[in-house]
Design a protein around this motif. Sequence first.
Motif, PDB file in Angstrom:
ATOM      1  N   VAL A 132     -34.187   5.250 -31.484  1.00  0.00           N
ATOM      2  CA  VAL A 132     -34.069   6.704 -31.392  1.00  0.00           C
ATOM      3  C   VAL A 132     -33.246   7.009 -30.151  1.00  0.00           C
ATOM      4  CG1 VAL A 132     -35.340   8.865 -31.144  1.00  0.00           C
ATOM      5  CG2 VAL A 132     -36.303   6.998 -32.499  1.00  0.00           C
ATOM      6  N   VAL A 133     -32.202   7.804 -30.326  1.00  0.00           N
ATOM      7  CA  VAL A 133     -31.292   8.124 -29.230  1.00  0.00           C
ATOM      8  C   VAL A 133     -31.324   9.634 -29.007  1.00  0.00           C
ATOM      9  CG1 VAL A 133     -28.905   7.980 -28.434  1.00  0.00           C
ATOM     10  CG2 VAL A 133     -29.843   6.173 -29.888  1.00  0.00           C
ATOM     11  N   PRO A 189     -39.117   2.578 -23.873  1.00  0.00           N
ATOM     12  CA  PRO A 189     -37.916   3.256 -23.370  1.00  0.00           C
ATOM     13  C   PRO A 189     -36.869   2.222 -22.956  1.00  0.00           C
ATOM     14  CG  PRO A 189     -39.637   3.271 -21.717  1.00  0.00           C
ATOM     15  CD  PRO A 189     -40.237   2.650 -22.951  1.00  0.00           C
ATOM     16  N   VAL A 190     -35.623   2.594 -23.120  1.00  0.00           N
ATOM     17  CA  VAL A 190     -34.512   1.704 -22.767  1.00  0.00           C
ATOM     18  C   VAL A 190     -33.677   2.393 -21.706  1.00  0.00           C
ATOM     19  CG1 VAL A 190     -32.441   0.551 -23.618  1.00  0.00           C
ATOM     20  CG2 VAL A 190     -34.483   0.668 -25.063  1.00  0.00           C
ATOM     21  N   ARG A 191     -33.433   1.719 -20.610  1.00  0.00           N
ATOM     22  CA  ARG A 191     -32.563   2.250 -19.549  1.00  0.00           C
ATOM     23  C   ARG A 191     -31.137   1.815 -19.814  1.00  0.00           C
ATOM     24  NH1 ARG A 191     -34.493   5.055 -14.834  1.00  0.00           N
ATOM     25  NH2 ARG A 191     -36.705   5.223 -15.208  1.00  0.00           N
ATOM     26  N   THR A 192     -30.232   2.756 -19.701  1.00  0.00           N
ATOM     27  CA  THR A 192     -28.805   2.457 -19.870  1.00  0.00           C
ATOM     28  C   THR A 192     -28.098   2.784 -18.559  1.00  0.00           C
ATOM     29  OG1 THR A 192     -28.209   4.680 -20.599  1.00  0.00           O
ATOM     30  CG2 THR A 192     -28.874   3.123 -22.308  1.00  0.00           C
ATOM     31  N   SER A 206     -22.476  -0.145 -28.417  1.00  0.00           N
ATOM     32  CA  SER A 206     -22.280  -1.382 -27.645  1.00  0.00           C
ATOM     33  C   SER A 206     -23.165  -1.398 -26.400  1.00  0.00           C
ATOM     34  CB  SER A 206     -20.822  -1.541 -27.235  1.00  0.00           C
ATOM     35  OG  SER A 206     -20.020  -1.740 -28.361  1.00  0.00           O
ATOM     36  N   ILE A 207     -23.292  -0.247 -25.760  1.00  0.00           N
ATOM     37  CA  ILE A 207     -24.139  -0.167 -24.573  1.00  0.00           C
ATOM     38  C   ILE A 207     -25.584  -0.459 -24.945  1.00  0.00           C
ATOM     39  CG2 ILE A 207     -25.089   1.411 -22.836  1.00  0.00           C
ATOM     40  CD1 ILE A 207     -22.278   2.744 -22.793  1.00  0.00           C
ATOM     41  N   LEU A 208     -26.060   0.149 -26.030  1.00  0.00           N
ATOM     42  CA  LEU A 208     -27.437  -0.086 -26.458  1.00  0.00           C
ATOM     43  C   LEU A 208     -27.648  -1.539 -26.870  1.00  0.00           C
ATOM     44  CD1 LEU A 208     -28.141   3.182 -28.467  1.00  0.00           C
ATOM     45  CD2 LEU A 208     -28.968   2.572 -26.190  1.00  0.00           C
ATOM     46  N   ALA A 209     -26.672  -2.114 -27.546  1.00  0.00           N
ATOM     47  CA  ALA A 209     -26.788  -3.521 -27.947  1.00  0.00           C
ATOM     48  C   ALA A 209     -26.853  -4.432 -26.726  1.00  0.00           C
ATOM     49  CB  ALA A 209     -25.617  -3.911 -28.836  1.00  0.00           C
ATOM     50  N   GLY A 210     -26.235  -4.018 -25.637  1.00  0.00           N
ATOM     51  CA  GLY A 210     -26.229  -4.828 -24.429  1.00  0.00           C
ATOM     52  C   GLY A 210     -27.495  -4.724 -23.594  1.00  0.00           C
ATOM     53  N   VAL A 211     -28.283  -3.664 -23.815  1.00  0.00           N
ATOM     54  CA  VAL A 211     -29.481  -3.486 -22.993  1.00  0.00           C
ATOM     55  C   VAL A 211     -30.788  -3.711 -23.744  1.00  0.00           C
ATOM     56  CG1 VAL A 211     -28.369  -1.935 -21.345  1.00  0.00           C
ATOM     57  CG2 VAL A 211     -29.532  -0.976 -23.343  1.00  0.00           C
TER      58      VAL A 211
END
Length: 71
Positions: free
Chosen positions: A34-35, A5-8, A19-24
């Motif tokens: 998967v978003v 899981p990725v926290r944004t 861009s947000i996903l690339a940064g985290v």
Amino acid sequence: MLLLPVRTPLLHPGDDLASILAGVCALESGDIAVVSSKAVATVEGTIHDLREVKPGAAALQWSKRSGRSPA
């Protein structure tokens, strides 16, 4: 397969989700991201305040059957 899981930060309408996903997170060749549809709807500005939704008859029936909110 490994699922991570990725926290944004809190997303807002108009945010650049890519861009947000690339940064985290750091994706590598062959990775699959998967978003959630909720994240996409939020940045697209297509979210709705459930307090303003008027459920129809079918939604009310399903709500009674499932014990869940009709909206």
